[in-house]
Design a protein around this motif. Structure first.
Motif, short mmCIF file in Angstrom:
data_model
loop_
_atom_site.label_atom_id
_atom_site.label_comp_id
_atom_site.label_asym_id
_atom_site.label_seq_id
_atom_site.Cartn_x
_atom_site.Cartn_y
_atom_site.Cartn_z
N CYS A 1 10.23 12.92 0.97
CA CYS A 1 11.31 13.73 1.55
C CYS A 1 12.65 13.03 1.30
CB CYS A 1 11.10 13.92 3.06
SG CYS A 1 9.49 14.64 3.45
N ARG A 2 13.70 13.84 1.15
CA ARG A 2 15.01 13.32 0.77
C ARG A 2 15.67 12.55 1.92
NH1 ARG A 2 20.74 16.36 0.34
NH2 ARG A 2 21.85 14.71 -0.77
N PRO A 3 16.07 11.30 1.67
CA PRO A 3 16.84 10.57 2.69
C PRO A 3 18.24 11.18 2.80
CG PRO A 3 15.82 9.05 1.12
CD PRO A 3 15.73 10.43 0.53
N PRO A 4 18.81 11.23 4.02
CA PRO A 4 20.13 11.82 4.18
C PRO A 4 21.18 11.10 3.33
CG PRO A 4 19.34 10.77 6.23
CD PRO A 4 18.21 10.75 5.26
N ALA B 1 6.77 2.76 4.15
CA ALA B 1 5.44 2.31 4.58
C ALA B 1 4.62 3.49 5.09
CB ALA B 1 5.58 1.24 5.66
N LEU B 2 5.26 4.37 5.86
CA LEU B 2 4.53 5.53 6.39
C LEU B 2 4.15 6.50 5.27
CD1 LEU B 2 6.53 6.09 9.67
CD2 LEU B 2 4.08 5.62 9.52
N CYS B 3 5.03 6.62 4.27
CA CYS B 3 4.76 7.56 3.18
C CYS B 3 3.77 6.99 2.17
CB CYS B 3 6.06 7.95 2.49
SG CYS B 3 6.01 9.60 1.78
N ARG B 4 3.56 5.70 2.21
CA ARG B 4 2.70 5.03 1.24
C ARG B 4 1.28 5.60 1.21
NH1 ARG B 4 2.90 0.39 -2.33
NH2 ARG B 4 0.84 0.54 -3.26
N GLU B 5 0.84 6.07 2.37
CA GLU B 5 -0.52 6.63 2.46
C GLU B 5 -0.69 7.81 1.49
OE1 GLU B 5 -3.20 9.05 5.62
OE2 GLU B 5 -1.61 7.81 6.46
N TRP B 6 0.34 8.65 1.39
CA TRP B 6 0.27 9.79 0.46
C TRP B 6 0.20 9.30 -0.98
CZ3 TRP B 6 -1.27 13.65 3.05
CH2 TRP B 6 -0.74 13.97 4.31
N LEU B 7 1.00 8.29 -1.27
CA LEU B 7 1.02 7.73 -2.63
C LEU B 7 -0.34 7.11 -2.97
CD1 LEU B 7 2.78 7.13 -5.10
CD2 LEU B 7 3.45 4.99 -4.00
N ASP B 8 -0.90 6.37 -2.02
CA ASP B 8 -2.20 5.73 -2.28
C ASP B 8 -3.28 6.79 -2.54
OD1 ASP B 8 -1.22 3.17 -2.15
OD2 ASP B 8 -1.67 2.90 -0.04
N LEU B 9 -3.23 7.89 -1.79
CA LEU B 9 -4.21 8.96 -2.01
C LEU B 9 -3.97 9.64 -3.36
CD1 LEU B 9 -4.33 10.38 1.62
CD2 LEU B 9 -6.23 9.29 0.41
N GLN B 10 -2.70 9.79 -3.74
CA GLN B 10 -2.42 10.35 -5.07
C GLN B 10 -3.01 9.46 -6.16
OE1 GLN B 10 1.92 10.65 -4.56
NE2 GLN B 10 1.76 12.87 -4.86
N ILE B 11 -2.84 8.14 -6.00
CA ILE B 11 -3.36 7.20 -6.99
C ILE B 11 -4.88 7.29 -7.05
CG2 ILE B 11 -3.59 4.73 -7.57
CD1 ILE B 11 -0.75 4.34 -6.35
N GLU B 12 -5.50 7.39 -5.88
CA GLU B 12 -6.96 7.48 -5.81
C GLU B 12 -7.49 8.73 -6.53
OE1 GLU B 12 -7.98 6.07 -1.70
OE2 GLU B 12 -9.61 7.53 -1.99
N ILE B 13 -6.78 9.83 -6.40
CA ILE B 13 -7.25 11.10 -7.00
C ILE B 13 -6.90 11.16 -8.49
CG2 ILE B 13 -6.93 13.61 -7.00
CD1 ILE B 13 -6.48 13.35 -3.92
#
Ligand code: URA
Ligand code: SF4
Length: 183
Positions: free
Chosen positions: A85-88, A99-111
């Motif tokens: 999401c875009r930072p203001p 750090a909170l968004c990293r989970e999405w990235l890690d799942l993208q890498i896994e898939i």
């Protein structure tokens, strides 16, 4: 889980405060079977409006440089960012947000299971590869971690500020293409 199923979860995310100012979650774009995963910094205004990464002026330059190296997002690359999401005011993402968004990235890498991860720009390289990473000194080098090769190159926005770096970045992309082919 498929990448599309993950996207459908991600676009509902409210884990960090960046959800408050967004028009769209920018999950990513390109070929989900690609050998190369590109990670930029964060969506900008155009990306936020369209829901796609790297579509503004610097995105056009990125596409042009990758094309010169013989790579396209349709065929060879999946593109995403350290935060979705875009930072203001386009400020840098905060460590807590990344750090909170990293989970999405890690799942993208896994898939996606990329062979090579290309960090575009300092923020991405320092977040993903090494907190002391210097793009000017270490761009185009490959570093292996857990069976994936990591590398970094110049951010197209930095090249728009100093066009002398354009051929250097194109040469990085050629190296990345050759490396992916050899794996
Ligand atoms: N800059 C980035 O780092 N990512 C985008 O998606 C657009 C601009
Ligand atoms: Fe969720 Fe990432 Fe958006 Fe924060 S930036 S709301 S963690 S998708």
């Amino acid at each position: 889980m498929t990448l599309n199923e993950l996207k459908n979860e991600c676009i509902k995310c409210t884990k960090c405060p960046l959800c408050e100012g967004r028009n769209n979650v920018v999950f990513g774009d390109g070929n989900e079977n690609a050998d190369i995963l590109l990670i930029g910094e964060a969506p900008g205004a155009n990306e936020d409006l369209e829901g796609k990464p790297f579509i503004g002026r610097s995105g056009k330059l990125l596409d042009d440089m990758m094309h010169e190296a013989g790579l396209t997002r349709e065929k060879n690359i999946f593109i995403t960012n350290t935060v979705k999401c875009r930072p203001p005011e386009n400020r840098d993402p905060k460590p807590t947000e990344a750090a909170l968004c990293r989970e999405w990235l890690d799942l993208q890498i896994e898939i996606i299971k990329p062979k090579i991860i290309v960090c575009v720009g300092r923020i991405s390289a320092q977040k993903i590869i090494d907190k002391n990473f210097k793009v000017t000194q270490m761009h185009g080098e490959f570093i292996e971690k857990d069976g994936i090769l990591y590398t970094a190159t110049y951010h197209p926005a930095a090249i728009l500020r100093n066009i002398n770096n354009r051929p250097i970045a194109v040469a990085d992309w050629v190296k990345i293409k050759e490396k992916a082919k050899s794996l």
